[in-house]
Design an enzyme around this catalytic site. Structure first.
Site, PDB file in Angstrom:
ATOM      1  N   GLN A  23       1.256  -1.209  -0.148  1.00 51.42           N
ATOM      2  CA  GLN A  23      -0.047  -0.154   0.271  1.00 51.42           C
ATOM      3  C   GLN A  23       1.051   1.464  -0.072  1.00 51.42           C
ATOM      4  OE1 GLN A  23      -2.021  -1.125   3.567  1.00 51.42           O
ATOM      5  NE2 GLN A  23       0.051  -1.345   4.821  1.00 51.42           N
ATOM      6  N   ASP A 129       0.721 -11.398   6.923  1.00 53.41           N
ATOM      7  CA  ASP A 129      -0.977 -12.056   6.338  1.00 53.41           C
ATOM      8  C   ASP A 129      -1.265 -13.000   7.875  1.00 53.41           C
ATOM      9  OD1 ASP A 129      -3.411 -12.122   5.902  1.00 53.41           O
ATOM     10  OD2 ASP A 129      -2.772 -12.430   3.251  1.00 53.41           O
ATOM     11  N   ASP A 147      -7.840  -5.208  13.372  1.00 50.97           N
ATOM     12  CA  ASP A 147      -7.931  -3.729  13.710  1.00 50.97           C
ATOM     13  C   ASP A 147      -7.089  -3.330  12.297  1.00 50.97           C
ATOM     14  OD1 ASP A 147      -7.680  -0.751  13.528  1.00 50.97           O
ATOM     15  OD2 ASP A 147      -5.581  -1.025  14.428  1.00 50.97           O
TER      16      ASP A 147
HETATM   17  N1  SAM Z   1      -7.832   2.265  12.232  1.00 51.54           N
HETATM   18  C1  SAM Z   1      -7.795   1.985  11.163  1.00 51.54           C
HETATM   19  C2  SAM Z   1      -9.297   2.708   9.854  1.00 51.54           C
HETATM   20  O1  SAM Z   1      -9.120   2.748   9.845  1.00 51.54           O
HETATM   21  O2  SAM Z   1      -9.261   1.014   9.761  1.00 51.54           O
HETATM   22  C3  SAM Z   1      -7.284   0.555  11.082  1.00 51.54           C
HETATM   23  C4  SAM Z   1      -5.830   0.734  11.212  1.00 51.54           C
HETATM   24  S1  SAM Z   1      -3.990  -0.433  11.477  1.00 51.54           S
HETATM   25  C5  SAM Z   1      -2.844   1.073  10.200  1.00 51.54           C
HETATM   26  C6  SAM Z   1      -4.370  -1.402   9.910  1.00 51.54           C
HETATM   27  C7  SAM Z   1      -3.288  -2.335   9.087  1.00 51.54           C
HETATM   28  O3  SAM Z   1      -4.039  -3.535   9.117  1.00 51.54           O
HETATM   29  C8  SAM Z   1      -2.065  -1.797   8.503  1.00 51.54           C
HETATM   30  O4  SAM Z   1      -0.833  -1.388   9.149  1.00 51.54           O
HETATM   31  C9  SAM Z   1      -2.582  -2.577   7.378  1.00 51.54           C
HETATM   32  O5  SAM Z   1      -1.059  -2.935   7.317  1.00 51.54           O
HETATM   33  C10 SAM Z   1      -3.030  -4.069   7.949  1.00 51.54           C
HETATM   34  N2  SAM Z   1      -3.614  -5.343   7.658  1.00 51.54           N
HETATM   35  C11 SAM Z   1      -3.747  -4.927   6.150  1.00 51.54           C
HETATM   36  N3  SAM Z   1      -3.814  -6.371   5.935  1.00 51.54           N
HETATM   37  C12 SAM Z   1      -3.181  -7.291   6.707  1.00 51.54           C
HETATM   38  C13 SAM Z   1      -3.657  -7.887   6.664  1.00 51.54           C
HETATM   39  N4  SAM Z   1      -3.773  -9.058   5.131  1.00 51.54           N
HETATM   40  N5  SAM Z   1      -2.815  -8.951   7.936  1.00 51.54           N
HETATM   41  C14 SAM Z   1      -2.637  -8.266   8.447  1.00 51.54           C
HETATM   42  N6  SAM Z   1      -2.417  -6.962   8.679  1.00 51.54           N
HETATM   43  C15 SAM Z   1      -3.145  -6.100   7.258  1.00 51.54           C
END
Ligand code: SAM
Length: 270
Positions: A23, A129, A147
């Site tokens: 991303q 993941d 999250d």
């Molecule tokens: N507060 C948030 C919102 O507005 O939805 C979420 C914040 S947090 C930064 C979201 C995190 O999910 C990101 O750091 C992203 O890299 C992680 N993420 C996305 N897909 C994922 C996956 N399949 N496994 C683990 N982490 C994941």
């Protein structure tokens, strides 16, 4: 602009911008909301109101459990949910699994108010993941907090039926899940699907609506699930060491946040 809906925030300065394998990551300093993290152009947090989201993603699930010791956070690489979990002396082990190490590194460097507890000795960080990580854990966690970013990017598998099945297997008896569950105004179909999938694997559910001005439509929700008991009220008193530090969650707010507007309540049964 994600999901055909946008907001305008006046930025003072671009602090960081990079493209990871998953991303685009951007951090801005803004006029009214302090520092802001965006992933693929979608606001993830703002310094001014992040406490509302982090507290409500964490405390309803933790307080709906009798005595949580082992917790998993999937996503949450900014560290905000981990910060909230570390307030509890009773929590002994926290696994954080985010797919993108660049989010974790950027938060450590530019968002210290979020990442302040990532070095707590109880925290183990796994970069992978979350939908794969969870398959290796059976009957292990007391609380799992998802999250995640929105569906459509790397977060897509975290919104599927199989994932909820695996989450239910990773929990110990009495375990509680909280999952980022979107805005019912913006993504009603996603909300309905989450309820349907979770309902297959968990007998009890609550949908905590959270007021967060910096998210599109001003709100987002945490879906809270358990198989053994209801989750709409805390099961014990909020420890003093936690209570004094919170700005949004209270024992009354736990219940109040899950009393839903009629159109949202209908999504549960449609
Ligand atoms: N507060 C948030 C919102 O507005 O939805 C979420 C914040 S947090 C930064 C979201 C995190 O999910 C990101 O750091 C992203 O890299 C992680 N993420 C996305 N897909 C994922 C996956 N399949 N496994 C683990 N982490 C994941």
């Amino acid at each position: 602009m994600g999901h055909g809906y946008g907001m305008t925030v006046l930025a003072k300065e671009k602090i960081y911008s990079a493209v990871s394998p998953y991303q685009k990551i951007e951090i801005y300093d803004t006029e009214k909301l302090g520092r802001m993290l965006l992933l693929d152009g979608i606001i993830q947090l703002a310094e001014a109101d992040e406490f509302a989201y982090q507290e409500m993603m964490t405390h309803p699930a933790v307080m709906a459990h009798d005595n949580p010791e082992k917790v998993l956070v999937i996503g949450g690489g900014d560290g905000g949910v981990v910060r909230e979990l570390c307030r509890y002396d009773s929590i002994r082990e926290i696994d954080l699994c985010d797919i993108d190490k660049m989010v974790i590194e950027a938060s450590r460097k530019y968002l210290p108010f979020m990442s302040s507890s990532l070095d707590d000795p109880r925290v183990n960080i796994h970069v992978m993941d979350g939908s794969k990580f969870i398959k290796e854990k059976k009957n292990y966690y007391d609380v799992i907090i998802i999250d995640s970013t929105d569906p459509g990017g790397p977060g897509e598998p975290l919104f599927g039926r199989n994932f909820y099945h695996d989450v239910s297997e990773a929990l110990r008896n009495g375990g509680v899940v909280a999952a980022q569950s979107e805005s019912p105004y913006l993504l009603p179909d996603v909300v309905k699907n989450l309820w349907r999938f979770a309902g297959e694997f968990f007998q009890y559910s609550g949908y905590a609506m959270i007021y967060v001005p910096s998210y599109p439509t001003g709100c987002i929700a945490s879906g809270v699930y358990c198989n053994e008991h209801s989750v709409d009220k805390p099961r014990r008193s909020l420890p003093e060491e936690v209570k004094n530090k919170l700005r949004y969650y209270t024992e009354d707010m736990h219940h109040a946040s899950m009393v839903l507007p009629a159109f949202v309540e209908k999504m549960r049964i449609s």
